[in-house]
Motif scaffolding. Sequence first.
Motif, PDB file in Angstrom:
ATOM      1  N   ALA A 120     -13.550   3.539  14.152  1.00 28.10           N
ATOM      2  CA  ALA A 120     -13.047   4.509  13.182  1.00 28.10           C
ATOM      3  C   ALA A 120     -11.888   3.907  12.410  1.00 28.10           C
ATOM      4  O   ALA A 120     -11.206   2.996  12.886  1.00 28.10           O
ATOM      5  CB  ALA A 120     -12.592   5.781  13.891  1.00 28.10           C
ATOM      6  N   CYS A 121     -11.671   4.437  11.203  1.00 36.42           N
ATOM      7  CA  CYS A 121     -10.520   4.027  10.388  1.00 36.42           C
ATOM      8  C   CYS A 121      -9.894   5.282   9.794  1.00 36.42           C
ATOM      9  O   CYS A 121     -10.582   6.077   9.140  1.00 36.42           O
ATOM     10  CB  CYS A 121     -10.938   3.065   9.287  1.00 36.42           C
ATOM     11  SG  CYS A 121      -9.558   2.495   8.248  1.00 36.42           S
ATOM     12  N   ILE A 122      -8.612   5.460  10.029  1.00 34.20           N
ATOM     13  CA  ILE A 122      -7.880   6.606   9.505  1.00 34.20           C
ATOM     14  C   ILE A 122      -7.169   6.176   8.229  1.00 34.20           C
ATOM     15  O   ILE A 122      -6.361   5.251   8.233  1.00 34.20           O
ATOM     16  CB  ILE A 122      -6.850   7.116  10.530  1.00 34.20           C
ATOM     17  CG1 ILE A 122      -7.554   7.496  11.835  1.00 34.20           C
ATOM     18  CG2 ILE A 122      -6.077   8.302   9.968  1.00 34.20           C
ATOM     19  CD1 ILE A 122      -6.598   7.783  12.983  1.00 34.20           C
ATOM     20  N   ARG A 123      -7.512   6.834   7.108  1.00 36.95           N
ATOM     21  CA  ARG A 123      -6.882   6.500   5.835  1.00 36.95           C
ATOM     22  C   ARG A 123      -5.697   7.417   5.567  1.00 36.95           C
ATOM     23  O   ARG A 123      -5.809   8.649   5.646  1.00 36.95           O
ATOM     24  CB  ARG A 123      -7.864   6.620   4.672  1.00 36.95           C
ATOM     25  CG  ARG A 123      -7.262   6.107   3.356  1.00 36.95           C
ATOM     26  CD  ARG A 123      -8.142   6.359   2.140  1.00 36.95           C
ATOM     27  NE  ARG A 123      -8.256   7.769   1.871  1.00 36.95           N
ATOM     28  CZ  ARG A 123      -9.404   8.414   1.731  1.00 36.95           C
ATOM     29  NH1 ARG A 123     -10.551   7.775   1.863  1.00 36.95           N
ATOM     30  NH2 ARG A 123      -9.415   9.715   1.460  1.00 36.95           N
ATOM     31  N   VAL A 124      -4.551   6.813   5.247  1.00 37.69           N
ATOM     32  CA  VAL A 124      -3.337   7.543   4.919  1.00 37.69           C
ATOM     33  C   VAL A 124      -3.022   7.294   3.454  1.00 37.69           C
ATOM     34  O   VAL A 124      -2.666   6.182   3.061  1.00 37.69           O
ATOM     35  CB  VAL A 124      -2.151   7.070   5.792  1.00 37.69           C
ATOM     36  CG1 VAL A 124      -0.913   7.890   5.487  1.00 37.69           C
ATOM     37  CG2 VAL A 124      -2.501   7.143   7.278  1.00 37.69           C
ATOM     38  N   ASP A 125      -3.173   8.306   2.610  1.00 36.51           N
ATOM     39  CA  ASP A 125      -2.831   8.172   1.196  1.00 36.51           C
ATOM     40  C   ASP A 125      -1.316   8.277   1.037  1.00 36.51           C
ATOM     41  O   ASP A 125      -0.704   9.266   1.461  1.00 36.51           O
ATOM     42  CB  ASP A 125      -3.508   9.265   0.365  1.00 36.51           C
ATOM     43  CG  ASP A 125      -4.999   9.015   0.188  1.00 36.51           C
ATOM     44  OD1 ASP A 125      -5.411   7.855   0.349  1.00 36.51           O
ATOM     45  OD2 ASP A 125      -5.727   9.972  -0.124  1.00 36.51           O
ATOM     46  N   ILE A 126      -0.723   7.261   0.431  1.00 38.32           N
ATOM     47  CA  ILE A 126       0.729   7.239   0.281  1.00 38.32           C
ATOM     48  C   ILE A 126       1.235   8.436  -0.507  1.00 38.32           C
ATOM     49  O   ILE A 126       2.268   9.029  -0.179  1.00 38.32           O
ATOM     50  CB  ILE A 126       1.173   5.923  -0.396  1.00 38.32           C
ATOM     51  CG1 ILE A 126       1.020   4.763   0.572  1.00 38.32           C
ATOM     52  CG2 ILE A 126       2.609   6.017  -0.892  1.00 38.32           C
ATOM     53  CD1 ILE A 126       1.858   4.859   1.826  1.00 38.32           C
ATOM     54  N   ASN A 127       0.500   8.832  -1.554  1.00 36.03           N
ATOM     55  CA  ASN A 127       0.981   9.944  -2.379  1.00 36.03           C
ATOM     56  C   ASN A 127       0.875  11.292  -1.686  1.00 36.03           C
ATOM     57  O   ASN A 127       1.337  12.298  -2.209  1.00 36.03           O
ATOM     58  CB  ASN A 127       0.281   9.971  -3.742  1.00 36.03           C
ATOM     59  CG  ASN A 127      -1.225  10.084  -3.620  1.00 36.03           C
ATOM     60  OD1 ASN A 127      -1.751  10.364  -2.546  1.00 36.03           O
ATOM     61  ND2 ASN A 127      -1.929   9.855  -4.719  1.00 36.03           N
ATOM     62  N   SER A 128       0.264  11.330  -0.491  1.00 29.87           N
ATOM     63  CA  SER A 128       0.210  12.564   0.298  1.00 29.87           C
ATOM     64  C   SER A 128       1.044  12.466   1.566  1.00 29.87           C
ATOM     65  O   SER A 128       1.069  13.403   2.370  1.00 29.87           O
ATOM     66  CB  SER A 128      -1.245  12.881   0.676  1.00 29.87           C
ATOM     67  OG  SER A 128      -2.049  13.081  -0.458  1.00 29.87           O
ATOM     68  N   PHE A 129       1.715  11.334   1.762  1.00 35.78           N
ATOM     69  CA  PHE A 129       2.496  11.121   2.986  1.00 35.78           C
ATOM     70  C   PHE A 129       3.633  12.141   3.054  1.00 35.78           C
ATOM     71  O   PHE A 129       4.366  12.328   2.088  1.00 35.78           O
ATOM     72  CB  PHE A 129       3.060   9.700   2.995  1.00 35.78           C
ATOM     73  CG  PHE A 129       3.394   9.190   4.365  1.00 35.78           C
ATOM     74  CD1 PHE A 129       2.537   8.328   5.025  1.00 35.78           C
ATOM     75  CD2 PHE A 129       4.555   9.591   5.011  1.00 35.78           C
ATOM     76  CE1 PHE A 129       2.834   7.853   6.292  1.00 35.78           C
ATOM     77  CE2 PHE A 129       4.869   9.128   6.270  1.00 35.78           C
ATOM     78  CZ  PHE A 129       4.005   8.252   6.918  1.00 35.78           C
TER      79      PHE A 129
END
Length: 347
Positions: A120-129
């Motif tokens: 699995a890969c968890i994506r973290v969008d910087i603009n939603s951090f």
Amino acid sequence: MNDNIVYVPMIKTKRGEFTAIEQLSDPIKDHIKPLFTLTLEDAEKRALALSSDITKRWGNRSFYIDLNRSNPSLILKGQSLFSHVLNELNIEQLHYTPIIDAHNPESDIINHIINIGTSACIRVDINSFNSQTISSITTIIDALNLNNAKIDILIDYQSDIKADRFAQAFDISTYYNLIYSNFYMIVDNIILGGSSIPKELPRNDYSPHGTNPRVFWQGYFDFITNNRLERLPVFADYSIVYPHEPEHLDFMNPNSKIRYSFDDQYLFVVGETIRDEGHEQNHDLADKLINSGYFMGGNYSWGDSYIVDCAAKNVGCGNMETWIRVGHNHHITLAARQNANLRGISI
């Protein structure tokens, strides 16, 4: 992730992008793990053909698959889009890693990973951090660890890039250290993704050609080379397209253009509008690129070979899809080699 993987190209599930991947050399293919994004446009048609398209274009090599930007309510053959696509990939015995959106995790994707036992890969969008992001990642990891899944984390800047390499390197350091300090014992890889491609390429700025800095690559390079890191994060980018670029550019009467990467810069050769001058102008644009002083030679990649042949009029002039394919193929080859060199690998 395979220890040989040095780069993650983030591309859409469109024919031009798939063909660019297919025409990479085997040494490049062996050192990258592409991230295929299924987008809203033609999602049903592409989803139904996705497993066969990937098998044809990418074979049995590993890849990430991002379904989160498609319509979650779409039903395919009695299943949610997420479940249908992932089940088809599993039936084909492909080596896929589903992307989970840290800020809006889809239960169908998480349940599939748990039930099948994929990575699995968890994506973290910087603009939603935000202040809840670390907690959200922890909750997802706790669920996935029920099946001891291998987990990567993608820190995705998309187009939210700083003004220069120094600010970008500092920003990468801030977020990387935060993710690393919380999850380095749990995750396999931390991936840093983003794009410095301009949203607009006005002809007056890029005729006969012009350059822009690859600020995200510059910031990543400075961060890597100026810090003693126990584990190197993996570099990812959106290749030669703006992350939020519309899919059907033909409705916008765009200019003909060639997008090309070299060193830590982008080169753009922009012609007249296609409606006014047609695609025939691409022969001239290819010749301008070759004579720009930045061309890396016809043997560098399949894309470079096409540029040489187009300038010599040994092949057709191509269309927008052709030149997206050419640009992707060249850029992915360049980025893979640059990142391999950072690790002391020659490809």
